[in-house]
Design a protein around this motif. Sequence first.
Motif, PDB file in Angstrom:
ATOM      1  N   GLU A   6       0.829  -1.201   0.000  1.00 46.68           N
ATOM      2  CA  GLU A   6       0.000   0.000   0.000  1.00 46.68           C
ATOM      3  C   GLU A   6       0.866   1.255   0.000  1.00 46.68           C
ATOM      4  O   GLU A   6       1.993   1.259   0.494  1.00 46.68           O
ATOM      5  CB  GLU A   6      -0.984  -0.008   1.155  1.00 46.68           C
ATOM      6  N   LEU A   7       0.302   2.290  -0.591  1.00 47.36           N
ATOM      7  CA  LEU A   7       0.992   3.571  -0.646  1.00 47.36           C
ATOM      8  C   LEU A   7       1.133   4.146   0.754  1.00 47.36           C
ATOM      9  O   LEU A   7       0.193   4.083   1.555  1.00 47.36           O
ATOM     10  CB  LEU A   7       0.212   4.567  -1.508  1.00 47.36           C
ATOM     11  N   THR A   8       2.290   4.714   1.026  1.00 46.72           N
ATOM     12  CA  THR A   8       2.480   5.478   2.257  1.00 46.72           C
ATOM     13  C   THR A   8       1.973   6.896   2.008  1.00 46.72           C
ATOM     14  O   THR A   8       1.588   7.237   0.879  1.00 46.72           O
ATOM     15  CB  THR A   8       3.971   5.539   2.630  1.00 46.72           C
ATOM     16  N   GLU A   9       1.997   7.716   3.034  1.00 43.71           N
ATOM     17  CA  GLU A   9       1.620   9.118   2.845  1.00 43.71           C
ATOM     18  C   GLU A   9       2.523   9.764   1.795  1.00 43.71           C
ATOM     19  O   GLU A   9       2.060  10.513   0.928  1.00 43.71           O
ATOM     20  CB  GLU A   9       1.714   9.880   4.168  1.00 43.71           C
ATOM     21  N   LYS A  10       3.810   9.450   1.857  1.00 43.72           N
ATOM     22  CA  LYS A  10       4.776   9.969   0.879  1.00 43.72           C
ATOM     23  C   LYS A  10       4.418   9.490  -0.526  1.00 43.72           C
ATOM     24  O   LYS A  10       4.466  10.263  -1.489  1.00 43.72           O
ATOM     25  CB  LYS A  10       6.179   9.503   1.274  1.00 43.72           C
ATOM     26  N   GLY A  11       4.034   8.225  -0.666  1.00 48.88           N
ATOM     27  CA  GLY A  11       3.639   7.687  -1.962  1.00 48.88           C
ATOM     28  C   GLY A  11       2.360   8.318  -2.487  1.00 48.88           C
ATOM     29  O   GLY A  11       2.229   8.615  -3.670  1.00 48.88           O
ATOM     30  N   ARG A  12       1.389   8.545  -1.585  1.00 52.86           N
ATOM     31  CA  ARG A  12       0.135   9.191  -1.997  1.00 52.86           C
ATOM     32  C   ARG A  12       0.386  10.619  -2.472  1.00 52.86           C
ATOM     33  O   ARG A  12      -0.214  11.071  -3.448  1.00 52.86           O
ATOM     34  CB  ARG A  12      -0.886   9.172  -0.856  1.00 52.86           C
ATOM     35  N   SER A  13       1.296  11.313  -1.805  1.00 56.07           N
ATOM     36  CA  SER A  13       1.564  12.692  -2.233  1.00 56.07           C
ATOM     37  C   SER A  13       2.270  12.716  -3.584  1.00 56.07           C
ATOM     38  O   SER A  13       2.012  13.600  -4.407  1.00 56.07           O
ATOM     39  CB  SER A  13       2.360  13.455  -1.175  1.00 56.07           C
ATOM     40  N   LEU A  14       3.130  11.733  -3.846  1.00 53.92           N
ATOM     41  CA  LEU A  14       3.785  11.667  -5.154  1.00 53.92           C
ATOM     42  C   LEU A  14       2.777  11.342  -6.245  1.00 53.92           C
ATOM     43  O   LEU A  14       2.781  11.971  -7.307  1.00 53.92           O
ATOM     44  CB  LEU A  14       4.924  10.649  -5.158  1.00 53.92           C
ATOM     45  N   THR A  15       1.891  10.402  -5.999  1.00 49.49           N
ATOM     46  CA  THR A  15       0.909  10.058  -7.043  1.00 49.49           C
ATOM     47  C   THR A  15      -0.048  11.220  -7.286  1.00 49.49           C
ATOM     48  O   THR A  15      -0.495  11.417  -8.410  1.00 49.49           O
ATOM     49  CB  THR A  15       0.130   8.769  -6.708  1.00 49.49           C
ATOM     50  N   ALA A  16      -0.354  11.986  -6.256  1.00 45.69           N
ATOM     51  CA  ALA A  16      -1.188  13.189  -6.454  1.00 45.69           C
ATOM     52  C   ALA A  16      -0.460  14.192  -7.341  1.00 45.69           C
ATOM     53  O   ALA A  16      -1.075  14.855  -8.182  1.00 45.69           O
ATOM     54  CB  ALA A  16      -1.550  13.811  -5.116  1.00 45.69           C
ATOM     55  N   ALA A  17       0.853  14.291  -7.168  1.00 50.74           N
ATOM     56  CA  ALA A  17       1.643  15.212  -7.989  1.00 50.74           C
ATOM     57  C   ALA A  17       1.722  14.745  -9.445  1.00 50.74           C
ATOM     58  O   ALA A  17       1.956  15.553 -10.349  1.00 50.74           O
ATOM     59  CB  ALA A  17       3.059  15.348  -7.410  1.00 50.74           C
ATOM     60  N   LEU A  18       1.495  13.464  -9.682  1.00 48.01           N
ATOM     61  CA  LEU A  18       1.533  12.928 -11.046  1.00 48.01           C
ATOM     62  C   LEU A  18       0.238  13.182 -11.818  1.00 48.01           C
ATOM     63  O   LEU A  18       0.228  13.087 -13.043  1.00 48.01           O
ATOM     64  CB  LEU A  18       1.832  11.427 -11.022  1.00 48.01           C
ATOM     65  N   ARG A  19      -0.842  13.495 -11.142  1.00 45.42           N
ATOM     66  CA  ARG A  19      -2.128  13.714 -11.822  1.00 45.42           C
ATOM     67  C   ARG A  19      -2.047  14.804 -12.895  1.00 45.42           C
ATOM     68  O   ARG A  19      -2.542  14.611 -13.996  1.00 45.42           O
ATOM     69  CB  ARG A  19      -3.225  14.037 -10.809  1.00 45.42           C
ATOM     70  N   PRO A  20      -1.442  15.964 -12.624  1.00 42.30           N
ATOM     71  CA  PRO A  20      -1.328  16.976 -13.684  1.00 42.30           C
ATOM     72  C   PRO A  20      -0.473  16.506 -14.870  1.00 42.30           C
ATOM     73  O   PRO A  20      -0.747  16.880 -16.011  1.00 42.30           O
ATOM     74  CB  PRO A  20      -0.675  18.176 -12.989  1.00 42.30           C
ATOM     75  N   ILE A  21       0.500  15.665 -14.600  1.00 44.05           N
ATOM     76  CA  ILE A  21       1.314  15.119 -15.693  1.00 44.05           C
ATOM     77  C   ILE A  21       0.465  14.185 -16.548  1.00 44.05           C
ATOM     78  O   ILE A  21       0.546  14.200 -17.774  1.00 44.05           O
ATOM     79  CB  ILE A  21       2.568  14.412 -15.147  1.00 44.05           C
ATOM     80  N   GLN A  22      -0.379  13.396 -15.890  1.00 45.85           N
ATOM     81  CA  GLN A  22      -1.286  12.518 -16.631  1.00 45.85           C
ATOM     82  C   GLN A  22      -2.242  13.347 -17.489  1.00 45.85           C
ATOM     83  O   GLN A  22      -2.479  13.015 -18.657  1.00 45.85           O
ATOM     84  CB  GLN A  22      -2.076  11.633 -15.668  1.00 45.85           C
ATOM     85  N   ALA A  23      -2.774  14.418 -16.943  1.00 44.30           N
ATOM     86  CA  ALA A  23      -3.684  15.285 -17.707  1.00 44.30           C
ATOM     87  C   ALA A  23      -2.967  15.890 -18.903  1.00 44.30           C
ATOM     88  O   ALA A  23      -3.530  15.974 -20.003  1.00 44.30           O
ATOM     89  CB  ALA A  23      -4.248  16.386 -16.802  1.00 44.30           C
ATOM     90  N   TRP A  24      -1.728  16.292 -18.716  1.00 42.28           N
ATOM     91  CA  TRP A  24      -0.926  16.837 -19.821  1.00 42.28           C
ATOM     92  C   TRP A  24      -0.769  15.780 -20.914  1.00 42.28           C
ATOM     93  O   TRP A  24      -0.953  16.071 -22.100  1.00 42.28           O
ATOM     94  CB  TRP A  24       0.437  17.294 -19.311  1.00 42.28           C
ATOM     95  N   ALA A  25      -0.446  14.543 -20.513  1.00 46.13           N
ATOM     96  CA  ALA A  25      -0.239  13.474 -21.488  1.00 46.13           C
ATOM     97  C   ALA A  25      -1.528  13.152 -22.245  1.00 46.13           C
ATOM     98  O   ALA A  25      -1.510  12.873 -23.446  1.00 46.13           O
ATOM     99  CB  ALA A  25       0.294  12.222 -20.802  1.00 46.13           C
ATOM    100  N   GLN A  26      -2.655  13.207 -21.550  1.00 49.78           N
ATOM    101  CA  GLN A  26      -3.934  12.950 -22.211  1.00 49.78           C
ATOM    102  C   GLN A  26      -4.210  13.998 -23.285  1.00 49.78           C
ATOM    103  O   GLN A  26      -4.790  13.703 -24.319  1.00 49.78           O
ATOM    104  CB  GLN A  26      -5.080  12.937 -21.187  1.00 49.78           C
ATOM    105  N   GLN A  27      -3.767  15.210 -23.037  1.00 52.30           N
ATOM    106  CA  GLN A  27      -4.005  16.284 -23.992  1.00 52.30           C
ATOM    107  C   GLN A  27      -3.018  16.238 -25.164  1.00 52.30           C
ATOM    108  O   GLN A  27      -3.394  16.523 -26.300  1.00 52.30           O
ATOM    109  CB  GLN A  27      -3.895  17.637 -23.298  1.00 52.30           C
ATOM    110  N   TYR A  28      -1.770  15.888 -24.915  1.00 47.48           N
ATOM    111  CA  TYR A  28      -0.733  16.056 -25.936  1.00 47.48           C
ATOM    112  C   TYR A  28      -0.147  14.768 -26.513  1.00 47.48           C
ATOM    113  O   TYR A  28       0.622  14.838 -27.476  1.00 47.48           O
ATOM    114  CB  TYR A  28       0.404  16.912 -25.386  1.00 47.48           C
ATOM    115  N   LYS A  29      -0.480  13.605 -25.970  1.00 46.32           N
ATOM    116  CA  LYS A  29       0.062  12.368 -26.520  1.00 46.32           C
ATOM    117  C   LYS A  29      -0.465  12.169 -27.935  1.00 46.32           C
ATOM    118  O   LYS A  29      -1.671  12.246 -28.156  1.00 46.32           O
ATOM    119  CB  LYS A  29      -0.322  11.178 -25.642  1.00 46.32           C
TER     120      LYS A  29
END
Length: 104
Positions: free
Chosen positions: A79-102
């Motif tokens: 399971e994700l730790t608090e540190k892992g959850r914060s990193l995956t939250a930071a990846l959400r905008p990158i995912q949105a960028w990829a959805q738009q520009y891939k």
Amino acid sequence: MNVCPYMEYTFSILGKKWNGLILYDLSLRPHGAAHFSEIKKNLTDITPRALSLKLSELMEYGLIDKRVTASTPVVITYELTEKGRSLTAALRPIQAWAQQYKPE
């Protein structure tokens, strides 16, 4: 390299094959937790040995924890730790960028 030590640290983790995808997979699950077989099922191209090594690596970074429940049979979840959850939250905008520009 001396561009930014924080970005360098982040990409030293995410730049390794499978790490980002494992973290993303866990972030989609209730409570950020899954069994080894569930993770393996979603990451079809990873070998069991590679998955085991990557899970250990992510534990060393403090991004996931291994939970062992004493029962018959023994139940192991990752399971994700608090540190892992914060990193995956930071990846959400990158995912949105990829959805738009891939490229299609």
